[in-house]
Motif scaffolding. Structure first.
Motif, PDB file in Angstrom:
ATOM      1  N   TRP A 191       0.853  -1.267  -0.135  1.00 58.02           N
ATOM      2  CA  TRP A 191      -0.110  -0.126  -0.081  1.00 58.02           C
ATOM      3  C   TRP A 191       0.975   1.173  -0.232  1.00 58.02           C
ATOM      4  CZ3 TRP A 191      -5.392   0.867  -1.537  1.00 58.02           C
ATOM      5  CH2 TRP A 191      -6.022  -0.407  -1.092  1.00 58.02           C
ATOM      6  N   ILE A 192       1.985   0.997   0.422  1.00 58.01           N
ATOM      7  CA  ILE A 192       3.189   2.139   0.376  1.00 58.01           C
ATOM      8  C   ILE A 192       2.931   2.939  -0.936  1.00 58.01           C
ATOM      9  CG2 ILE A 192       5.371   3.281   1.287  1.00 58.01           C
ATOM     10  CD1 ILE A 192       5.390   1.755   3.711  1.00 58.01           C
ATOM     11  N   PHE A 193       2.923   1.816  -1.963  1.00 53.75           N
ATOM     12  CA  PHE A 193       3.407   1.825  -3.435  1.00 53.75           C
ATOM     13  C   PHE A 193       2.367   2.725  -4.299  1.00 53.75           C
ATOM     14  CE2 PHE A 193       7.170  -0.769  -2.342  1.00 53.75           C
ATOM     15  CZ  PHE A 193       8.448  -0.010  -3.083  1.00 53.75           C
ATOM     16  N   VAL A 194       1.428   2.205  -3.791  1.00 49.81           N
ATOM     17  CA  VAL A 194       0.162   2.762  -4.240  1.00 49.81           C
ATOM     18  C   VAL A 194      -0.147   4.444  -4.581  1.00 49.81           C
ATOM     19  CG1 VAL A 194      -2.333   3.026  -3.969  1.00 49.81           C
ATOM     20  CG2 VAL A 194      -1.829   1.040  -3.250  1.00 49.81           C
ATOM     21  N   ASN A 195      -0.226   5.454  -5.632  1.00 50.99           N
ATOM     22  CA  ASN A 195      -0.462   6.559  -6.030  1.00 50.99           C
ATOM     23  C   ASN A 195       0.721   7.274  -5.673  1.00 50.99           C
ATOM     24  OD1 ASN A 195      -3.081   5.906  -6.830  1.00 50.99           O
ATOM     25  ND2 ASN A 195      -4.308   6.409  -4.087  1.00 50.99           N
ATOM     26  N   THR A 196       1.769   6.248  -5.480  1.00 52.33           N
ATOM     27  CA  THR A 196       3.000   7.219  -5.465  1.00 52.33           C
ATOM     28  C   THR A 196       4.240   6.863  -6.739  1.00 52.33           C
ATOM     29  OG1 THR A 196       4.495   5.267  -4.675  1.00 52.33           O
ATOM     30  CG2 THR A 196       2.965   7.006  -2.698  1.00 52.33           C
ATOM     31  N   ALA A 197       5.215   8.132  -7.053  1.00 54.61           N
ATOM     32  CA  ALA A 197       5.431   8.386  -8.651  1.00 54.61           C
ATOM     33  C   ALA A 197       6.907   8.071  -8.413  1.00 54.61           C
ATOM     34  CB  ALA A 197       5.078   8.872  -8.974  1.00 54.61           C
ATOM     35  N   SER A 198       7.487   8.542  -7.253  1.00 57.66           N
ATOM     36  CA  SER A 198       8.198   8.617  -6.842  1.00 57.66           C
ATOM     37  C   SER A 198       9.436   8.348  -5.355  1.00 57.66           C
ATOM     38  CB  SER A 198       9.857  10.561  -6.281  1.00 57.66           C
ATOM     39  OG  SER A 198       8.844  11.255  -5.622  1.00 57.66           O
ATOM     40  N   ARG A 199      10.933   8.204  -5.399  1.00 56.63           N
ATOM     41  CA  ARG A 199      11.926   8.136  -3.968  1.00 56.63           C
ATOM     42  C   ARG A 199      10.703   9.161  -2.906  1.00 56.63           C
ATOM     43  NH1 ARG A 199      17.636   7.587  -4.830  1.00 56.63           N
ATOM     44  NH2 ARG A 199      17.143  10.336  -5.064  1.00 56.63           N
ATOM     45  N   GLY A 200      11.278   9.877  -2.838  1.00 59.32           N
ATOM     46  CA  GLY A 200      10.595  10.667  -1.733  1.00 59.32           C
ATOM     47  C   GLY A 200       8.831  10.463  -1.214  1.00 59.32           C
ATOM     48  N   GLU A 201       8.476  10.389  -2.588  1.00 54.60           N
ATOM     49  CA  GLU A 201       6.987  10.178  -2.074  1.00 54.60           C
ATOM     50  C   GLU A 201       6.494   9.001  -1.443  1.00 54.60           C
ATOM     51  OE1 GLU A 201       3.608  10.695  -5.520  1.00 54.60           O
ATOM     52  OE2 GLU A 201       5.119  12.008  -6.405  1.00 54.60           O
ATOM     53  N   ILE A 207       8.360  -3.137   9.779  1.00 52.84           N
ATOM     54  CA  ILE A 207       9.297  -3.698   8.603  1.00 52.84           C
ATOM     55  C   ILE A 207       8.615  -3.998   6.952  1.00 52.84           C
ATOM     56  CG2 ILE A 207       9.304  -6.339   7.576  1.00 52.84           C
ATOM     57  CD1 ILE A 207       9.420  -7.405  10.720  1.00 52.84           C
ATOM     58  N   GLY A 208       7.974  -3.629   7.048  1.00 45.24           N
ATOM     59  CA  GLY A 208       6.620  -3.622   5.292  1.00 45.24           C
ATOM     60  C   GLY A 208       7.366  -2.440   4.788  1.00 45.24           C
ATOM     61  N   ALA A 209       7.333  -0.930   6.158  1.00 48.93           N
ATOM     62  CA  ALA A 209       8.154   0.123   5.569  1.00 48.93           C
ATOM     63  C   ALA A 209       9.077  -0.070   5.287  1.00 48.93           C
ATOM     64  CB  ALA A 209       7.465   1.280   6.635  1.00 48.93           C
ATOM     65  N   LEU A 210       9.760  -0.519   6.029  1.00 47.86           N
ATOM     66  CA  LEU A 210      11.686  -0.152   5.496  1.00 47.86           C
ATOM     67  C   LEU A 210      11.602  -1.485   4.240  1.00 47.86           C
ATOM     68  CD1 LEU A 210      14.515   0.312   6.833  1.00 47.86           C
ATOM     69  CD2 LEU A 210      13.948  -2.621   7.638  1.00 47.86           C
ATOM     70  N   ARG A 257       4.287   7.871   6.407  1.00 52.40           N
ATOM     71  CA  ARG A 257       2.879   8.219   7.253  1.00 52.40           C
ATOM     72  C   ARG A 257       1.764   7.034   7.498  1.00 52.40           C
ATOM     73  NH1 ARG A 257       1.871  12.787   2.390  1.00 52.40           N
ATOM     74  NH2 ARG A 257       2.968  15.012   3.515  1.00 52.40           N
ATOM     75  N   ARG A 258       1.973   6.258   7.494  1.00 53.03           N
ATOM     76  CA  ARG A 258       2.126   4.682   7.158  1.00 53.03           C
ATOM     77  C   ARG A 258       2.192   4.336   8.797  1.00 53.03           C
ATOM     78  NH1 ARG A 258      -0.999   1.296   4.036  1.00 53.03           N
ATOM     79  NH2 ARG A 258      -1.643  -0.415   5.583  1.00 53.03           N
ATOM     80  N   VAL A 259       3.165   4.285   8.807  1.00 49.66           N
ATOM     81  CA  VAL A 259       3.913   4.223  10.452  1.00 49.66           C
ATOM     82  C   VAL A 259       3.518   4.841  11.188  1.00 49.66           C
ATOM     83  CG1 VAL A 259       5.810   4.261  11.918  1.00 49.66           C
ATOM     84  CG2 VAL A 259       5.808   3.675   9.794  1.00 49.66           C
ATOM     85  N   LEU A 260       3.134   6.164  10.787  1.00 50.54           N
ATOM     86  CA  LEU A 260       2.456   6.996  12.112  1.00 50.54           C
ATOM     87  C   LEU A 260       0.964   6.942  12.116  1.00 50.54           C
ATOM     88  CD1 LEU A 260       2.496   9.988  14.024  1.00 50.54           C
ATOM     89  CD2 LEU A 260       2.025  11.609  12.433  1.00 50.54           C
ATOM     90  N   GLY A 261       0.268   6.627  11.142  1.00 50.30           N
ATOM     91  CA  GLY A 261      -1.188   5.981  11.296  1.00 50.30           C
ATOM     92  C   GLY A 261      -1.309   4.868  12.335  1.00 50.30           C
ATOM     93  N   THR A 262      -0.243   4.293  11.551  1.00 50.53           N
ATOM     94  CA  THR A 262      -0.640   2.927  12.486  1.00 50.53           C
ATOM     95  C   THR A 262      -0.592   2.783  14.209  1.00 50.53           C
ATOM     96  OG1 THR A 262       0.366   1.954  10.761  1.00 50.53           O
ATOM     97  CG2 THR A 262      -0.045   0.603  13.186  1.00 50.53           C
ATOM     98  N   VAL A 263       0.398   3.661  14.633  1.00 46.16           N
ATOM     99  CA  VAL A 263       0.631   4.016  16.015  1.00 46.16           C
ATOM    100  C   VAL A 263      -0.715   4.852  16.755  1.00 46.16           C
ATOM    101  CG1 VAL A 263       2.566   4.972  17.396  1.00 46.16           C
ATOM    102  CG2 VAL A 263       3.353   3.594  15.704  1.00 46.16           C
ATOM    103  N   LEU A 264      -0.967   5.168  16.008  1.00 47.04           N
ATOM    104  CA  LEU A 264      -2.253   5.820  16.733  1.00 47.04           C
ATOM    105  C   LEU A 264      -3.329   5.603  16.604  1.00 47.04           C
ATOM    106  CD1 LEU A 264      -1.812   9.537  14.587  1.00 47.04           C
ATOM    107  CD2 LEU A 264      -0.922   9.242  17.561  1.00 47.04           C
TER     108      LEU A 264
END
Length: 497
Positions: A215-225, A312-315, A232-239
């Protein structure tokens, strides 16, 4: 996030419709006597059908919704059949990952079918579905798509009243130069890393690591995105895990309050998806905890494992976009900014033709496309304007670019409104102003060396005539864009040969 602009209350309407569609799908499955596993599968299928099918026309949306079983049913059969063969199952999952991402090259339909196929494999792991459950899983998905389609296209057809503008096509390229092809390899490598490390951590819940990487790769087009989205995914998951400890765990899977809170989460997912990825992930995480409660397996340790698998997935995603065929943030920035500038030029030219009396000239589609392109520019520049970015000079230039492009869009909207007035006048001054706009766009987008900065165009006082005033505003913004785009040879926003 909750006070973000919602023109026409479209996000509110779409979110409420999603709750009704998902609830109808689950209710149908329950009324037909299907198992809890099948009901959850149906609810997820309805959510995906309403969330991922994003074509412009209702006809295309109906066709894509009808095609979802062609992507989902074979994957369901594959995933359940291979449930007891871990090595073959893992290889098949990675093949589904590659195919699902590669399908994005075919536009919104390929994007939706790829996501649906991946999630059908994911849900079988989430629910530990067995081969004997396949018939009722098929029934649940079929009923869910029927329910979602009925709500979307019959009971509450929002798109008929306010059809969305066509999404801009992806960045061009062939072979490995095509961003979607590169992303397919990146996502597969990231998911392979997540699968291996995730299984070492947990043989039962490893799929969360794979889902995160996907899901991190959905709607992204570059390394920075991609890196920003992973954060943001890790932050939302922690909350979401913190909220799950306070909300989901004490419920112990009580059906009625759990169902109500799941409905709230579905609403939150749809309402926050556009303005805030972190908040969307918050609601996804809380909903997952609630579903674990219904399945009778929820406990605090499981939520901690959820966080570990997410990390792990984000890494894995971060490593993949840096190492595997990277698409630099700089390249994506330039591509989307140039497309937005060309769209500004097309909008002004069409407006001039309309003012000159050409009834076939219609600047409105160009203006609508410009709004969508600016959305992509904001995504491309998000890594540079992120609050945690330490590159202050680049952040300032990126913000300046966004402000000036927004100024262009505002003036284009005003110009299009003037051009739509049949009483609006046309004179030679409009042609001259439009020519200056075209020249400014050409100067900004033509390949130039950093040692040849664009010469500023002399600015004239804003005229009283409305069309001229808007053209003057566009010209002013384009001239000002030369500073962040062209004058600093060290700036990653520089458009150069």
């Amino acid at each position: 996030m909750f006070v973000a602009p919602d023109p026409g209350r479209m996000r509110l309407r779409n979110s409420a419709r999603a709750v009704i569609g998902v609830a109808a799908a689950v209710a149908l499955a329950e009324l037909c006597g299907l198992s809890l596993t099948a009901s959850i599968t149906g609810g997820l299928a309805a959510l995906l059908a309403l969330f991922t099918v994003l074509e412009v026309t209702v006809r295309a949306q109906r066709a894509t919704t009808a095609l979802l079983p062609l992507a989902g049913f074979p994957v369901l059969a594959l995933a359940t059949t291979l449930h007891g063969m871990p090595l073959v199952r893992d290889a098949a999952f990675l093949a589904v990952v590659f195919a699902g991402v590669y399908a994005r090259r075919f536009g919104p339909r390929g994007h939706a079918l790829g996501i649906f196929g991946f999630m059908m494999f994911f849900v079988t792991q989430f629910l530990h579905a067995q081969p004997g459950q396949l018939p009722e899983l098929y029934a649940a998905v079929g009923l869910a798509l029927l329910a979602a389609g009925t709500v979307r296209f019959v009971l509450w057809p929002i798109e008929r009243r306010t059809p969305p503008a066509a999404a801009p096509p992806g960045l061009p390229g062939t072979g490995l130069a095509r961003p979607t092809t590169r992303q397919a390899f990146q996502a597969t490598a990231a998911c392979a890393f997540a699968l291996g490390i995730g299984q070492a951590l947990s043989e039962d819940r490893w799929y969360w690591a794979v889902g995160t990487a996907w899901w991190i790769f959905v709607n992204t087009a570059s390394r920075g995105e991609t890196l920003v989205r992973g954060f943001r995914r890790v932050l939302g998951t922690v909350l979401g895990i913190a909220a799950g400890l306070l909300i989901a765990v004490p419920l112990h899977g009580a059906p009625l309050p759990t169902a109500v809170l799941v409905a709230v989460c579905v609403f939150g997912i749809f309402y926050t998806a556009a303005p805030s990825y972190s908040w969307m992930m918050f609601f996804v995480t809380v909903m997952a905890g609630l579903l674990y409660g219904l399945l009778g397996v929820l406990h605090p340790g499981l939520l901690l494992l959820r966080f570990q698998e997410t990390a792990i997935g984000a890494l894995g995603a971060a490593l993949a976009v840096v190492i595997i065929l990277p698409v630099t943030t700089h390249a994506a920035n330039d591509a989307w900014i140039q497309r937005a500038l060309h769209c500004v030029r097309a909008s002004t030219a069409a407006s001039l033709d309309r003012l000159a009396g050409n009834p076939d000239a219609d600047p409105a589609p160009h203006a609508a496309e410009l709004e969508l392109l600016l959305g992509r520019v904001r995504m491309a520049l998000a890594p540079l304007v992120h609050p945690l970015s330490p590159l202050r000079a680049r952040k300032a230039r990126a913000r300046q670019v966004l402000t000036l492009l927004d100024d262009c869009a505002r003036e284009v909207r005003g110009l299009v409104a003037v051009a739509a007035d049949p009483q609006a006048s046309h004179d030679a001054r409009l042609a001259a102003a439009c020519w200056r706009v075209e020249a400014a766009v050409e100067a900004l987008t033509a390949p130039r060396s950093a040692s040849q900065p664009t010469a500023p165009v002399p600015l004239r006082p804003a005229p009283a005539e409305p069309a001229l005033a808007h053209l003057h505003g566009i010209e002013h913004a384009l001239v000002a864009l030369a500073t962040p785009l062209r004058t600093d040879p060290r700036a990653p926003l520089v458009i150069s040969a």
